[in-house]
Design a protein around this motif. Structure first.
Motif, PDB file in Angstrom:
ATOM      1  N   LYS A 136       0.830  -1.197   0.000  1.00 32.00           N
ATOM      2  CA  LYS A 136       0.000   0.000   0.000  1.00 32.00           C
ATOM      3  C   LYS A 136       0.870   1.256   0.000  1.00 32.00           C
ATOM      4  O   LYS A 136       0.622   2.204  -0.753  1.00 32.00           O
ATOM      5  CB  LYS A 136      -0.918   0.001   1.221  1.00 32.00           C
ATOM      6  CG  LYS A 136      -1.889   1.139   1.268  1.00 32.00           C
ATOM      7  CD  LYS A 136      -2.813   1.015   2.475  1.00 32.00           C
ATOM      8  CE  LYS A 136      -3.778   2.176   2.554  1.00 32.00           C
ATOM      9  NZ  LYS A 136      -4.668   2.059   3.717  1.00 32.00           N
ATOM     10  N   LYS A 137       1.910   1.254   0.824  1.00 33.67           N
ATOM     11  CA  LYS A 137       2.829   2.391   0.890  1.00 33.67           C
ATOM     12  C   LYS A 137       3.556   2.572  -0.439  1.00 33.67           C
ATOM     13  O   LYS A 137       3.697   3.688  -0.939  1.00 33.67           O
ATOM     14  CB  LYS A 137       3.834   2.166   2.023  1.00 33.67           C
ATOM     15  CG  LYS A 137       4.787   3.296   2.247  1.00 33.67           C
ATOM     16  CD  LYS A 137       5.715   2.999   3.409  1.00 33.67           C
ATOM     17  CE  LYS A 137       6.735   4.102   3.584  1.00 33.67           C
ATOM     18  NZ  LYS A 137       7.680   3.807   4.648  1.00 33.67           N
ATOM     19  N   HIS A 138       3.989   1.473  -1.027  1.00 37.41           N
ATOM     20  CA  HIS A 138       4.691   1.516  -2.308  1.00 37.41           C
ATOM     21  C   HIS A 138       3.774   2.055  -3.406  1.00 37.41           C
ATOM     22  O   HIS A 138       4.189   2.867  -4.235  1.00 37.41           O
ATOM     23  CB  HIS A 138       5.197   0.122  -2.662  1.00 37.41           C
ATOM     24  CG  HIS A 138       5.938   0.048  -3.959  1.00 37.41           C
ATOM     25  ND1 HIS A 138       7.184   0.597  -4.124  1.00 37.41           N
ATOM     26  CD2 HIS A 138       5.604  -0.507  -5.151  1.00 37.41           C
ATOM     27  CE1 HIS A 138       7.586   0.395  -5.362  1.00 37.41           C
ATOM     28  NE2 HIS A 138       6.643  -0.277  -6.001  1.00 37.41           N
ATOM     29  N   ARG A 139       2.521   1.618  -3.421  1.00 40.89           N
ATOM     30  CA  ARG A 139       1.564   2.073  -4.419  1.00 40.89           C
ATOM     31  C   ARG A 139       1.297   3.563  -4.274  1.00 40.89           C
ATOM     32  O   ARG A 139       1.217   4.291  -5.267  1.00 40.89           O
ATOM     33  CB  ARG A 139       0.263   1.274  -4.282  1.00 40.89           C
ATOM     34  CG  ARG A 139      -0.712   1.534  -5.416  1.00 40.89           C
ATOM     35  CD  ARG A 139      -1.902   0.643  -5.345  1.00 40.89           C
ATOM     36  NE  ARG A 139      -2.531   0.765  -4.033  1.00 40.89           N
ATOM     37  CZ  ARG A 139      -3.343  -0.133  -3.506  1.00 40.89           C
ATOM     38  NH1 ARG A 139      -3.630  -1.229  -4.172  1.00 40.89           N
ATOM     39  NH2 ARG A 139      -3.880   0.051  -2.324  1.00 40.89           N
ATOM     40  N   GLN A 140       1.189   4.058  -3.028  1.00 38.95           N
ATOM     41  CA  GLN A 140       0.967   5.484  -2.794  1.00 38.95           C
ATOM     42  C   GLN A 140       2.168   6.311  -3.271  1.00 38.95           C
ATOM     43  O   GLN A 140       2.015   7.381  -3.842  1.00 38.95           O
ATOM     44  CB  GLN A 140       0.698   5.758  -1.330  1.00 38.95           C
ATOM     45  CG  GLN A 140      -0.658   5.285  -0.865  1.00 38.95           C
ATOM     46  CD  GLN A 140      -0.845   5.403   0.638  1.00 38.95           C
ATOM     47  OE1 GLN A 140       0.111   5.628   1.376  1.00 38.95           O
ATOM     48  NE2 GLN A 140      -2.087   5.245   1.096  1.00 38.95           N
ATOM     49  N   GLU A 141       3.372   5.813  -3.044  1.00 38.84           N
ATOM     50  CA  GLU A 141       4.575   6.508  -3.481  1.00 38.84           C
ATOM     51  C   GLU A 141       4.643   6.572  -5.004  1.00 38.84           C
ATOM     52  O   GLU A 141       5.082   7.584  -5.560  1.00 38.84           O
ATOM     53  CB  GLU A 141       5.828   5.835  -2.926  1.00 38.84           C
ATOM     54  CG  GLU A 141       5.999   6.019  -1.433  1.00 38.84           C
ATOM     55  CD  GLU A 141       7.147   5.199  -0.856  1.00 38.84           C
ATOM     56  OE1 GLU A 141       7.774   4.424  -1.625  1.00 38.84           O
ATOM     57  OE2 GLU A 141       7.407   5.338   0.341  1.00 38.84           O
ATOM     58  N   ASN A 142       4.222   5.510  -5.674  1.00 37.16           N
ATOM     59  CA  ASN A 142       4.244   5.501  -7.137  1.00 37.16           C
ATOM     60  C   ASN A 142       3.208   6.458  -7.715  1.00 37.16           C
ATOM     61  O   ASN A 142       3.433   7.046  -8.770  1.00 37.16           O
ATOM     62  CB  ASN A 142       3.994   4.092  -7.664  1.00 37.16           C
ATOM     63  CG  ASN A 142       5.232   3.222  -7.550  1.00 37.16           C
ATOM     64  OD1 ASN A 142       6.320   3.724  -7.367  1.00 37.16           O
ATOM     65  ND2 ASN A 142       5.053   1.930  -7.653  1.00 37.16           N
ATOM     66  N   LYS A 143       2.063   6.629  -7.064  1.00 36.66           N
ATOM     67  CA  LYS A 143       1.038   7.563  -7.532  1.00 36.66           C
ATOM     68  C   LYS A 143       1.519   9.003  -7.411  1.00 36.66           C
ATOM     69  O   LYS A 143       1.221   9.853  -8.241  1.00 36.66           O
ATOM     70  CB  LYS A 143      -0.259   7.388  -6.753  1.00 36.66           C
ATOM     71  CG  LYS A 143      -1.055   6.182  -7.182  1.00 36.66           C
ATOM     72  CD  LYS A 143      -2.368   6.132  -6.428  1.00 36.66           C
ATOM     73  CE  LYS A 143      -3.178   4.918  -6.843  1.00 36.66           C
ATOM     74  NZ  LYS A 143      -4.466   4.840  -6.129  1.00 36.66           N
ATOM     75  N   GLN A 144       2.263   9.286  -6.353  1.00 38.55           N
ATOM     76  CA  GLN A 144       2.747  10.649  -6.107  1.00 38.55           C
ATOM     77  C   GLN A 144       3.903  11.013  -7.030  1.00 38.55           C
ATOM     78  O   GLN A 144       4.042  12.139  -7.438  1.00 38.55           O
ATOM     79  CB  GLN A 144       3.184  10.808  -4.654  1.00 38.55           C
ATOM     80  CG  GLN A 144       2.045  10.737  -3.666  1.00 38.55           C
ATOM     81  CD  GLN A 144       2.526  10.758  -2.229  1.00 38.55           C
ATOM     82  OE1 GLN A 144       3.715  10.717  -1.959  1.00 38.55           O
ATOM     83  NE2 GLN A 144       1.587  10.805  -1.283  1.00 38.55           N
ATOM     84  N   GLY A 145       4.756  10.057  -7.298  1.00 41.45           N
ATOM     85  CA  GLY A 145       5.968  10.349  -8.058  1.00 41.45           C
ATOM     86  C   GLY A 145       5.876   9.847  -9.411  1.00 41.45           C
ATOM     87  O   GLY A 145       6.337   9.950 -10.399  1.00 41.45           O
TER      88      GLY A 145
END
Length: 105
Positions: A96-105
């Motif tokens: 979940k954290k990895h997916r959120q980071e990919n959406k932001q960057g």
């Protein structure tokens, strides 16, 4: 470069120790205990910040029991599955954290 038998055993034992498994008792453990022991030690080492207090305590208690001969005999599949479920929950948090980071960057 070919490794001799001694070097191979040494490398194997080091890998086992890095993954939270004592090579001296490897043959005494069943598969579920080995898996749970590996999961618990890796989560505590690499992702301890994602654990709640009671989860960290459960993992530490499991590792303590798995390293003690008398306590290891009392470990049940339920205890192993509890550790594996905690591991699955941590993996979901990581994803979940990895997916959120990919959406932001």
């Amino acid at each position: 470069m070919a490794l001799n038998n001694y070097e191979s055993i040494k490398l194997t034992n080091n890998w086992l120790r890095d993954n939270g498994i004592d090579p001296d008792i490897l043959s005494d453990l069943n598969l579920q205990i080995l898996q749970a022991q590996m999961i618990a030690s890796n989560i505590l080492r690499h992702h301890g910040r994602l654990l709640e207090r009671n989860e960290a305590e459960s993992l530490n208690n499991f590792l303590k029991a798995s390293r003690n001969g008398k306590l290891r005999q009392k470990l049940t599949l339920t205890a192993c599955y509890k550790v594996m479920n905690i591991g699955s929950a941590v993996n979901r948090k990581i994803f979940k954290k990895h997916r959120q980071e990919n959406k932001q960057g």
